[in-house]
Design a protein around this motif. Structure first.
Motif, PDB file in Angstrom:
ATOM      1  N   GLU A   1       0.833  -1.202   0.000  1.00  0.00           N
ATOM      2  CA  GLU A   1       0.000   0.000   0.000  1.00  0.00           C
ATOM      3  C   GLU A   1       0.873   1.260   0.000  1.00  0.00           C
ATOM      4  O   GLU A   1       2.045   1.235   0.394  1.00  0.00           O
ATOM      5  N   ASN A   2       0.285   2.365  -0.434  1.00  0.00           N
ATOM      6  CA  ASN A   2       0.886   3.660  -0.178  1.00  0.00           C
ATOM      7  C   ASN A   2       0.634   3.983   1.296  1.00  0.00           C
ATOM      8  O   ASN A   2      -0.365   3.542   1.877  1.00  0.00           O
ATOM      9  N   ILE A   3       1.523   4.748   1.897  1.00  0.00           N
ATOM     10  CA  ILE A   3       1.422   4.985   3.333  1.00  0.00           C
ATOM     11  C   ILE A   3       0.847   6.371   3.611  1.00  0.00           C
ATOM     12  O   ILE A   3       1.271   7.368   3.021  1.00  0.00           O
ATOM     13  N   LEU A   4      -0.133   6.405   4.512  1.00  0.00           N
ATOM     14  CA  LEU A   4      -0.650   7.658   5.051  1.00  0.00           C
ATOM     15  C   LEU A   4      -0.004   7.854   6.417  1.00  0.00           C
ATOM     16  O   LEU A   4      -0.292   7.108   7.365  1.00  0.00           O
ATOM     17  N   TYR A   5       0.888   8.830   6.517  1.00  0.00           N
ATOM     18  CA  TYR A   5       1.658   9.011   7.740  1.00  0.00           C
ATOM     19  C   TYR A   5       0.973   9.990   8.696  1.00  0.00           C
ATOM     20  O   TYR A   5       0.776  11.155   8.376  1.00  0.00           O
ATOM     21  N   MET A   6       0.627   9.469   9.872  1.00  0.00           N
ATOM     22  CA  MET A   6       0.156  10.326  10.950  1.00  0.00           C
ATOM     23  C   MET A   6       1.355  11.068  11.544  1.00  0.00           C
ATOM     24  O   MET A   6       2.478  10.563  11.544  1.00  0.00           O
TER      25      MET A   6
END
Length: 616
Positions: A382-387
């Motif tokens: 997956e592409n990463i959604l960084y918090m």
């Protein structure tokens, strides 16, 4: 590997009455219903004759192929009807009985029916490895895991290449601290690196810390079960000004489950002026307080447990979701099939499974810079959604029971240092346990308060301590209790010792919320880096280590330096009001900004891409 008592197990298969007394009663009940079933199936064309000139075996093979396809789509009723038609044509077809077992075991109310089916298959094919693997799986579902291990061992003995059975055998042995063949695990794992081998991705998380290995376990499973992933549609329409983003959360854990314990606060603090929440529940086990809170948090709550995949996808499409969030991955009961068929233009893997799904149509995975640093991005499809802080939410309203208890009421000494391990036992390996026993020798008045669940591992655990020169009675078992009572009892421990391959996740946040420090060691895979992220977000970076020696040394310092422990506790108390980890509203606003950014990327006509946000 310990040799299973194959003779006795096979004897059970020949005479089921002593082992499963309830089976005979059930079998009689089933027989009495056969005429009604026959009439129903005739009425609905389910016992139609085969095509002119077609042999019975050919017809049955076509029916079995159709049944498998229906099962993949979660079309349970149709699949069952097809299988029963096949069995009526060829009663001695063991494969048909085994498939029927595989179908029935998905319904917890029909486990005895499933058992009846697989016993018929075993009697027809007593040397078929797959049948024993199904018996083992059924016993797992019936909470008879010690017995299940024996059947998985028989399955592997008949076919060393039955990798599903091998993976489950290793995983269950970990649950029961059966470390007799722990040194063989690397050899076992090498077998799974061959192409096209199927296995449960979740079962491997505690067996090794290898991001590349875990990624390929997920990809292999996905390729076998989920073909032709649906791409996100190209955005061509217009959105009305101020139109809310519609988020769908999908799970079967909308009850008092670790996932809900973490995210109920998130659900309840979503900004309803900007977002609409749809919850899709495909099988929560309880309708408890947490379930009611989840229901009330949603604009729309849908009970979709009886929907097949196509129906569920159609429902989500009619609901016009913008973002779909999967809370399960490869954990129990997960339904990645619907995400393969796509239920929203933007699809996100979040919280439930600490690893990659391997699914091409899963656009994003939520993480942070500690759980997935840039150097380890290659292990995730997956592409990463960084918090900006920890990826894990927390509910700052979590209740700690007011319990008038003492150390003595839990079997703990009133004096002396209390080490603790409240992780699920399957996460513990001899590597950690060796260090823990060394610590106990170095801190003579200490005990280890160990979560044993139902208690069946207490004696094996104490024997392992004795082998390492520690009095087994210094291991104090902790039983399962309600979450608020668990939080209350944590005040009696001094230090939580974390596990390596799979860290404490919810249990780490539990400990910190209750004021109990945690020492951890970060590894490579996501599951081995979670506690490091949690501790950092709580302002306790000095309890995050990177080697076994440093892990030992930090834990020993905490146990031997009262001033250092007091300082940690003071910082931990302050974290409740000033650390990102326990700021539910702040976390929710960050999470919303991140989802908005991903959705805007879709609106702008771009492909999914890794992105993050800075702290507000």
């Amino acid at each position: 590997m310990s040799q299973p008592n194959q003779t006795s197990k096979l004897a059970v298969m020949r005479d089921t009455k002593p082992q499963f007394p309830e089976f005979e009663k059930f079998a009689t009940s089933v027989t009495s219903q056969e005429r009604a079933k026959f009439a129903y199936e005739m009425k609905h064309g389910l016992r139609a004759n085969q095509a002119k000139g077609e042999q019975t075996k050919e017809t049955v093979q076509k029916l079995l192929k159709k049944a498998r396809a229906e099962m993949m789509k979660h079309e349970a009723k149709s699949a069952e009807a097809v299988l029963r038609q096949a069995i009526s044509l060829e009663p001695d077809n063991a494969t048909a009985h085994a498939l029927l077992c595989e179908l029935l075991m998905k319904d917890s109310a029909r486990l005895l029916e499933a058992l009846a089916s697989i016993l018929r298959a075993v009697k027809l094919e007593p040397k078929e490895s797959g049948h024993y693997a199904l018996v083992g799986t059924l016993l797992m579902l019936m909470q008879k895991s010690e017995e299940a291990i024996d059947y998985f061992e028989i399955a592997v003995k008949f076919d060393p290449k039955n990798y599903i059975a091998l993976a489950r055998m290793m995983h269950l042995k970990a649950h029961h601290l059966r470390w007799d063949d722990f040194d063989k695990i690397p050899t076992y794992l090498k077998q799974f690196n061959k192409g096209g081998i199927l296995s449960d991705p979740f079962a491997f998380l505690s067996l090794c810390d290898d991001g590349d290995f875990q990624k390929h376990r997920s990809i292999s499973m996905v390729r076998a079960k989920h073909t032709n992933p649906v791409k996100a549609p190209i955005f061509t329409g217009q959105r009305a000004e101020g139109q809310k983003i519609r988020i769908g959360y999908f799970s079967n854990d909308f009850y008092n489950h670790a996932t809900m314990q973490l995210m109920l606060g998130l659900l309840e603090t979503h900004d309803r002026s900007r977002f609409e929440l749809y919850l899709y529940d495909y099988g929560s086990k309880l309708c408890d307080l947490a379930h009611e809170r989840a229901r009330k948090s949603a604009d729309v709550f849908r009970d979709v447990r009886h929907m097949a995949t196509d129906e569920l996808v159609e429902q989500a499409t009619r609901d016009e979701l913008d973002i779909a969030v999967d809370l399960k991955g490869f954990t129990e009961g997960g339904r990645l099939d619907m995400f393969n068929s796509r239920v929203a233009p933007v699809q996100v893997s979040y919280l439930g499974y600490p690893g990659t799904t391997g699914l091409k149509s899963m656009d994003y995975m939520v993480a942070d810079r500690i759980t997935i640093p840039s150097t380890l991005r290659k292990h995730y499809t997956e592409n990463i959604l960084y918090m900006p802080h920890c990826y894990q939410p927390n509910d700052e309203e979590r209740y700690i029971a007011q319990v008038d208890d003492t150390r003595a009421s839990h079997g703990l000494p009133e004096d002396g240092f209390v080490f603790s391990s409240f992780n699920s036992p399957y996460k513990v390996t001899p590597r950690e346990f060796d260090i823990w026993m060394k610590l106990m020798k170095e801190v003579p008045d200490s005990v280890l308060w160990f979560y044993c669940g139902k208690g069946e591992i207490t004696e094996p655990l104490r024997r392992e301590a004795e082998r390492r020169g520690v009095d087994g009675h210094r291991i104090i078992p902790a039983r399962r209790v309600m979450p608020d009572v668990h939080l209350a009892r944590l005040k009696h421990a001094d230090l939580f010792l974390d596990t390596f391959n799979v860290n404490a996740h919810t249990t780490a946040s539990d400990a910190l919320w209750a004021g109990l420090p945690v020492v951890t060691k970060t590894g490579e895979q996501f599951a081995a880096r979670v506690a490091g992220s949690i501790l950092t977000a709580a302002g306790l970076e000095d309890l995050v280590t990177t080697t076994e020696k440093k892990y030992h040394d930090v834990a020993l310092r905490v146990a031997q330096d009262p001033d250092y422990l007091a300082d940690i506790r003071a910082r931990l108390a302050a974290s409740h009001s000033d650390a990102p980890l326990f700021d539910t509203k702040g976390y929710t606003r960050d999470f919303e900004r991140l989802l908005e950014k991903a959705f805007q990327n879709y609106i702008d006509g771009n492909r999914p891409k890794t992105m993050g946000i800075s702290a507000a």
